[in-house]
Design a protein around this motif. Structure first.
Motif, PDB file in Angstrom:
ATOM      1  N   GLY A  39      66.849 -31.365  41.061  1.00  0.00           N
ATOM      2  CA  GLY A  39      67.619 -30.149  40.872  1.00  0.00           C
ATOM      3  C   GLY A  39      68.895 -30.087  41.689  1.00  0.00           C
ATOM      4  O   GLY A  39      69.676 -29.158  41.549  1.00  0.00           O
ATOM      5  N   THR A  40      69.102 -31.090  42.553  1.00  0.00           N
ATOM      6  CA  THR A  40      70.257 -31.083  43.445  1.00  0.00           C
ATOM      7  C   THR A  40      71.130 -32.314  43.192  1.00  0.00           C
ATOM      8  O   THR A  40      72.239 -32.190  42.683  1.00  0.00           O
ATOM      9  CB  THR A  40      69.796 -31.035  44.911  1.00  0.00           C
ATOM     10  N   ASP A 225      68.341 -26.630  45.897  1.00  0.00           N
ATOM     11  CA  ASP A 225      68.408 -25.765  44.712  1.00  0.00           C
ATOM     12  C   ASP A 225      67.309 -24.720  44.672  1.00  0.00           C
ATOM     13  O   ASP A 225      67.333 -23.827  43.823  1.00  0.00           O
ATOM     14  CB  ASP A 225      68.297 -26.618  43.439  1.00  0.00           C
ATOM     15  N   SER A 226      66.332 -24.822  45.573  1.00  0.00           N
ATOM     16  CA  SER A 226      65.109 -24.036  45.449  1.00  0.00           C
ATOM     17  C   SER A 226      64.809 -23.281  46.737  1.00  0.00           C
ATOM     18  O   SER A 226      65.223 -23.700  47.827  1.00  0.00           O
ATOM     19  CB  SER A 226      63.950 -24.991  45.132  1.00  0.00           C
ATOM     20  N   PRO A 227      64.067 -22.172  46.660  1.00  0.00           N
ATOM     21  CA  PRO A 227      63.658 -21.483  47.890  1.00  0.00           C
ATOM     22  C   PRO A 227      62.791 -22.353  48.791  1.00  0.00           C
ATOM     23  O   PRO A 227      62.685 -22.102  49.989  1.00  0.00           O
ATOM     24  CB  PRO A 227      62.897 -20.252  47.383  1.00  0.00           C
ATOM     25  N   PHE A 228      62.165 -23.392  48.225  1.00  0.00           N
ATOM     26  CA  PHE A 228      61.373 -24.315  49.046  1.00  0.00           C
ATOM     27  C   PHE A 228      62.257 -25.212  49.908  1.00  0.00           C
ATOM     28  O   PHE A 228      61.775 -25.915  50.783  1.00  0.00           O
ATOM     29  CB  PHE A 228      60.454 -25.157  48.156  1.00  0.00           C
ATOM     30  N   ALA A 241      74.036 -24.498  48.318  1.00  0.00           N
ATOM     31  CA  ALA A 241      73.166 -24.368  47.153  1.00  0.00           C
ATOM     32  C   ALA A 241      73.807 -25.078  45.965  1.00  0.00           C
ATOM     33  O   ALA A 241      74.990 -24.880  45.678  1.00  0.00           O
ATOM     34  CB  ALA A 241      72.932 -22.902  46.822  1.00  0.00           C
ATOM     35  N   VAL A 242      73.018 -25.905  45.294  1.00  0.00           N
ATOM     36  CA  VAL A 242      73.486 -26.658  44.127  1.00  0.00           C
ATOM     37  C   VAL A 242      72.598 -26.273  42.943  1.00  0.00           C
ATOM     38  O   VAL A 242      71.380 -26.431  43.007  1.00  0.00           O
ATOM     39  CB  VAL A 242      73.400 -28.182  44.380  1.00  0.00           C
ATOM     40  N   PRO A 244      71.524 -23.368  42.062  1.00  0.00           N
ATOM     41  CA  PRO A 244      70.431 -22.646  42.720  1.00  0.00           C
ATOM     42  C   PRO A 244      69.577 -21.832  41.759  1.00  0.00           C
ATOM     43  O   PRO A 244      70.081 -21.196  40.838  1.00  0.00           O
ATOM     44  CB  PRO A 244      71.163 -21.725  43.696  1.00  0.00           C
ATOM     45  N   LYS A 245      68.280 -21.869  42.009  1.00  0.00           N
ATOM     46  CA  LYS A 245      67.352 -21.002  41.300  1.00  0.00           C
ATOM     47  C   LYS A 245      67.558 -19.559  41.788  1.00  0.00           C
ATOM     48  O   LYS A 245      68.026 -19.331  42.907  1.00  0.00           O
ATOM     49  CB  LYS A 245      65.919 -21.472  41.538  1.00  0.00           C
ATOM     50  N   PRO A 246      67.225 -18.568  40.947  1.00  0.00           N
ATOM     51  CA  PRO A 246      67.476 -17.166  41.327  1.00  0.00           C
ATOM     52  C   PRO A 246      66.888 -16.785  42.681  1.00  0.00           C
ATOM     53  O   PRO A 246      67.517 -16.052  43.448  1.00  0.00           O
ATOM     54  CB  PRO A 246      66.822 -16.385  40.183  1.00  0.00           C
ATOM     55  N   ALA A 247      65.689 -17.292  42.992  1.00  0.00           N
ATOM     56  CA  ALA A 247      65.067 -16.934  44.272  1.00  0.00           C
ATOM     57  C   ALA A 247      65.857 -17.474  45.455  1.00  0.00           C
ATOM     58  O   ALA A 247      65.903 -16.845  46.519  1.00  0.00           O
ATOM     59  CB  ALA A 247      63.632 -17.453  44.319  1.00  0.00           C
ATOM     60  N   LEU A 248      66.487 -18.630  45.298  1.00  0.00           N
ATOM     61  CA  LEU A 248      67.317 -19.154  46.381  1.00  0.00           C
ATOM     62  C   LEU A 248      68.597 -18.336  46.514  1.00  0.00           C
ATOM     63  O   LEU A 248      69.015 -18.021  47.637  1.00  0.00           O
ATOM     64  CB  LEU A 248      67.653 -20.630  46.140  1.00  0.00           C
ATOM     65  N   LEU A 249      69.212 -17.983  45.396  1.00  0.00           N
ATOM     66  CA  LEU A 249      70.413 -17.151  45.451  1.00  0.00           C
ATOM     67  C   LEU A 249      70.147 -15.840  46.179  1.00  0.00           C
ATOM     68  O   LEU A 249      70.975 -15.366  46.957  1.00  0.00           O
ATOM     69  CB  LEU A 249      70.912 -16.854  44.030  1.00  0.00           C
TER      70      LEU A 249
END
Length: 263
Positions: A39-40, A225-228, A241-242, A244-249
């Motif tokens: 994802g990145t 890209d992820s909250p993890f 953030a590359v 980024p998933k909504p939770a990371l944003l």
């Protein structure tokens, strides 16, 4: 009382990001950039690519189904059948939210038990070619990678995907095995065992693996890209953030210095 408007993370181009990284470095050496893989550096998940590719070809034959059935039962799931069938059932449960992500990362690594490491590398190479990884590389990161190479800033990958798969995927960015931390199954006499040799680089553990890789180097930036990836992002001087998933944003504004890479 009118509430505060939501904070929108700053979006920057790759060229602007390079200028910021150059200022952060200020001649410090050694220095490092840490990247999540899936994802990145590329879209999609290379562990899932190889996992599904192998199941479609019924290649999960070296490990008996028993260890997979046991981990299913430990999570309240009743599954039976061949290793390929049980592994597929565990992934279906993960998608349904009844099997945890960390556990699916583990089984996607050691479910290839019994195969020789050389064969696994060959499987990974063929699966990633068949699933079009070359076309999924995040080209927007190229200026950042070029800057790192020119400035001799180390580039490392910290991923929860299996090491033998990440090593093959990382060739797209000329990142070698000594610059990778990933989920590592136990190996004995050149063959994979149905267990892990080290914990999964996941959440806070990504920071631990990162520091083991590059010690006291200046940790200029992390890319995820992820909250993890949040702990890894927060450990660096700049969080990037590359895709980024909504939770990371949503979580990104809590970090002291963070940006979103624009396309």
């Amino acid at each position: 009382m009118v509430g505060k408007p939501p904070v929108t993370p700053e979006r920057v181009s790759a060229e602007a990001l390079v200028l910021r990284l150059d200022r952060l470095r200020r001649g410090r050496t050694p220095a490092v950039l840490a990247f999540d893989g899936d994802g990145t550096l590329w879209s999609g998940d290379v562990a899932e690519d190889v996992f599904h590719w192998a199941i479609e070809r019924e290649l999960l034959t070296g490990v008996p189904a028993a260890p997979l059935v046991a981990i299913a039962r430990a999570h309240g799931l009743t599954l039976s059948g061949s290793s390929n069938e049980v592994a597929a059932g565990l992934f279906t449960a993960y998608v349904a939210g009844t099997f945890p992500e960390r556990a699916v990362c583990e089984i996607m690594a050691w479910c290839f038990a019994g195969h020789a490491l050389g064969d696994l590398r060959r499987f990974a190479r063929q699966a990633l070619d068949d699933t079009g990884l070359d076309a999924r590389v995040t080209r927007a990161l190229a200026p950042v990678v070029d800057w790192a190479k020119n400035q001799r800033v180390r580039m490392v990958i910290i991923s929860a995907s299996p090491r033998f798969i990440v090593e093959e995927a990382a060739r797209r960015w000329d990142v070698g095995p000594h610059d990778i931390a990933a989920t590592t199954p136990a190996i004995e006499s050149g063959r994979m065992l149905p267990r892990l040799a080290t914990p999964v680089p996941y959440g806070p553990t990504k920071v631990v693996f990162g520091r083991e890789l590059f010690q006291d180097s200046a940790w200029l930036a992390s890319f995820g890209d992820s909250p993890f990836d949040l702990d890894m992002l927060g450990a660096a001087e700049l969080a990037v953030a590359v895709h980024p998933k909504p939770a990371l944003l949503e979580a990104l504004p809590a970090l002291p210095r963070s940006v979103v890479l624009g396309e």
